[in-house]
Design a protein around this motif. Structure first.
Motif, PDB file in Angstrom:
ATOM      1  N   LEU A  82       0.359   8.092 -11.804  1.00 52.26           N
ATOM      2  CA  LEU A  82      -0.206   6.592 -11.271  1.00 52.26           C
ATOM      3  C   LEU A  82      -1.552   6.460 -10.251  1.00 52.26           C
ATOM      4  O   LEU A  82      -1.788   5.401  -9.794  1.00 52.26           O
ATOM      5  CB  LEU A  82       1.302   6.320  -9.121  1.00 52.26           C
TER       6      LEU A  82
ATOM      7  N   TYR B 297      -3.408   3.156  -9.302  1.00 53.45           N
ATOM      8  CA  TYR B 297      -3.892   3.137  -7.742  1.00 53.45           C
ATOM      9  C   TYR B 297      -5.531   3.084  -8.040  1.00 53.45           C
ATOM     10  O   TYR B 297      -6.486   1.935  -7.066  1.00 53.45           O
ATOM     11  CB  TYR B 297      -3.684   3.958  -7.028  1.00 53.45           C
TER      12      TYR B 297
ATOM     13  N   PHE C 177      -6.391  -0.217  -8.852  1.00 46.69           N
ATOM     14  CA  PHE C 177      -6.122  -0.989  -7.829  1.00 46.69           C
ATOM     15  C   PHE C 177      -7.052  -1.126  -6.495  1.00 46.69           C
ATOM     16  O   PHE C 177      -8.119  -2.153  -6.229  1.00 46.69           O
ATOM     17  CB  PHE C 177      -4.691  -0.702  -7.346  1.00 46.69           C
TER      18      PHE C 177
ATOM     19  N   LEU D 156       4.667   5.035  -3.225  1.00 47.32           N
ATOM     20  CA  LEU D 156       4.858   3.728  -3.654  1.00 47.32           C
ATOM     21  C   LEU D 156       4.958   2.875  -2.672  1.00 47.32           C
ATOM     22  O   LEU D 156       4.836   1.612  -2.730  1.00 47.32           O
ATOM     23  CB  LEU D 156       6.080   3.107  -4.462  1.00 47.32           C
TER      24      LEU D 156
ATOM     25  N   PHE E 193       2.598   0.591  -1.898  1.00 44.39           N
ATOM     26  CA  PHE E 193       2.280  -0.879  -3.165  1.00 44.39           C
ATOM     27  C   PHE E 193       2.748  -1.296  -2.401  1.00 44.39           C
ATOM     28  O   PHE E 193       2.316  -2.205  -2.376  1.00 44.39           O
ATOM     29  CB  PHE E 193       2.539   0.451  -4.155  1.00 44.39           C
ATOM     30  N   TYR E 194       4.518  -1.719  -2.287  1.00 44.87           N
ATOM     31  CA  TYR E 194       5.743  -2.230  -1.778  1.00 44.87           C
ATOM     32  C   TYR E 194       4.627  -2.499  -0.573  1.00 44.87           C
ATOM     33  O   TYR E 194       5.194  -4.071  -0.521  1.00 44.87           O
ATOM     34  CB  TYR E 194       6.564  -1.270  -1.875  1.00 44.87           C
TER      35      TYR E 194
ATOM     36  N   PHE F 243       2.542  -5.150  -1.871  1.00 46.17           N
ATOM     37  CA  PHE F 243       3.010  -6.472  -2.229  1.00 46.17           C
ATOM     38  C   PHE F 243       3.500  -7.491  -1.180  1.00 46.17           C
ATOM     39  O   PHE F 243       3.699  -8.944  -0.638  1.00 46.17           O
ATOM     40  CB  PHE F 243       4.107  -6.160  -3.308  1.00 46.17           C
TER      41      PHE F 243
END
Lengths: 213, 213, 213, 213
Positions: free
Chosen positions: A131, A135, A138, C131, C134-135, C138
């Motif tokens: 990942l 990232y 991003f 994650l 990231f979530y 979002f």
């Protein structure tokens, strides 16, 4: 003209996403903080500048006819308007002073290194290696959106010098370097190294140093 | 017209995301590099062309009335303007020469294979199988954004021939193939195989061969 | 003016993505539900307000010349139009009443806490720590898109007060607080705490309490 | 008017992302294929319709003043233009026949179930539970982009009936159901069940049945 810009911007964005670590200033900052051996740095740098040059050549080959169609084959730029040369290497907005460009470049590349340091720091978020690229992409995309207004996100010297050199060679001439009385081209080439080192140390001081040994 | 385009483009993008590996040129390159048995290739190809044909039929069924409404039921195209046939299969921009289209197709499909090779290479980023589809979708989307200006991202022969055949059958006629003196339709059909093989070998030479055995 | 807005909005969005947990109302709700020790709350709050202030200063430094160029150096705002001060801290749309702003703020911050609670609840979706950021990003982005029309997503007091204080200090003056007869600035500062606690308890009552012990 | 639409669309998209499985037609298809006990179905359905109703009420509360400001407080719609009622529940484009809407709804919901089946099939891509919500959101977003032109993505009966009922209750009146001679409202309510079951069986026949036992 705007139409072409949009599409070509995509090339660079895609490149940025996959090649987020291909940044000489980032490698330099890693060397300064002991995470990359100094003797490896020149190899990284050569690869990074060559890669960016190859990418610029690729874009030029694919969009050769589009560029000819729009420019009428005249590769010219003035100090007021860099024209299509701006597709390859960025130029500053008219209102931006040299100081403004330097501040922009330092803040941008410092933020890049803070993000990069946090992403690869396995004591922080434990980002799995699969990942990391995602990232980083991003982060670069976020910085790209936030910092594009002033002078085109000057945080990667390879992403700047190589395409600029390419535009010089294919016919835009010395203007690509002498733009703004030679007072622009060296900023995205030199300043990101300072910003990147600054960001790397900020992360070390504020986060890294506080993990239990 | 533009309005309809936008939405329908979504159909293809969504299709591209989920079906990123459904590409005859990609399968061909995998066969060439020993990652797919040659005797399986025809089965893959048949499935890929049939699948793309079914997808074109689905889009046509769902948007039948929208297309009738906009075209007035006249499915015609000229050499200057492919009109609504361009919703199904791509046509090149007016400024693009045959050479330009071939370069575009080779670079695009080579990049696709470099990305795909990196993603599935378990010695590289260790991408878990559950993320492979996601990353492939990202790669295809990135290529789609970067390469759409010249001639609509000619990197997947199935995504090109099947919808083109479908438009031929439902009434646009031989024009969909004879466009530009028969000098267009075969490019996205043939060239991606060369580009894909090139990309696969570039990855092998520059990355794969350097992993410790 | 719109042009500048778009780009700068990017700065805040990027900030929101990475700093999604840097929210005093969120910390307060975690303290209320026993997930954060009360004695740690003041430290969190100080860090959050200082961080947001530093971010506002950064944005100001980078875009100083752009702002001067557009405003002509006049940092003024009226009760009808907050002008460029709105780049830093949000102001409500003309049609919005105080009650409307309060409802917006409560619903928004309650949804934020419901999302946040679900994301970190290891009995729910088992989101790995890598994650979570990231979530959360979002979720904040989703709320940002959905709630920006009324009064700029008033769900984070630090993201509101610190930039507002900054605009006060650099020359926009008391207007940034007295806007709308002093009946606006305290809403995004106070109300999110209630909304966040509400959301945290909604999650506990409807989801958390139903897991087997 | 367009301005408001865009923002509010965000609310629904965000809702769709997080609540992708909150779909009565999806639950029905799972029951038909033995993946959900029939006796649990009514409970799921009640929760789904209530949840969507609550969401519509939330949106209405938050945007009450924006809607009043734009409509002047007149909640009216005609057979030519559903007006602001279309913010809550979708209405078909003028060119779309009943047959067209049914085809759209069947294809859309069949694709949804094919995607959903693939995502949760642990013998397929081994998607970890923490990524299921993310992939489902992606699938719904993809379908939303591709199918919005005809009649607003009629693949979720709860997402359709509950907001429609809500607009009926708050003052738009019987028109929200009688639109197009009562020949529209039942399509997104009934048809997705058939499409979803079709999609679930397509996945079973073409994929599921081919895994080694």
């Amino acid at each position: 003209m705007g139409e072409g810009f949009g599409v070509m911007a995509g090339v660079w964005i895609a490149g940025g996403v996959s090649g987020a670590h291909l940044n000489p200033a980032l490698s330099f900052a890693l060397a300064c903080t002991g995470k990359l051996q100094w003797r490896k740095l020149p190899v990284y740098w050569i690869a990074q500048y060559l890669g960016a040059f190859a990418a610029a050549a690729c874009v030029f080959a694919v969009y050769l006819e589009a560029i000819f169609y729009r420019t009428g084959g005249q590769f010219v730029m003035t100090d007021e308007d860099p024209g299509f040369a701006a597709i390859f290497a960025p130029y500053p907005s008219a209102y931006l002073s040299m100081t403004g460009a330097i501040v922009d470049s330092i803040v941008g590349s410092a933020l890049l290194l803070i993000c990069a340091s946090a992403i690869v720091d396995q004591r922080n978020c434990k980002v799995p290696v699969s990942l990391v690229a995602f990232y980083m992409g991003f982060a670069v995309m976020g910085l790209g959106i936030s910092f594009s207004m002033n002078c085109g996100v000057p945080i990667n010297p390879a992403r700047d010098l190589s395409p600029r050199l390419f535009t010089y060679l294919v016919g835009w001439g010395q203007q690509v370097f002498s733009y703004n009385n030679w007072m622009w081209f060296w900023i995205p080439l030199v300043i990101p190294h300072f910003g990147a080192v600054l960001g790397a140390f900020i992360y070390i001081v504020f986060v890294d140093a506080h993990w239990p040994a």
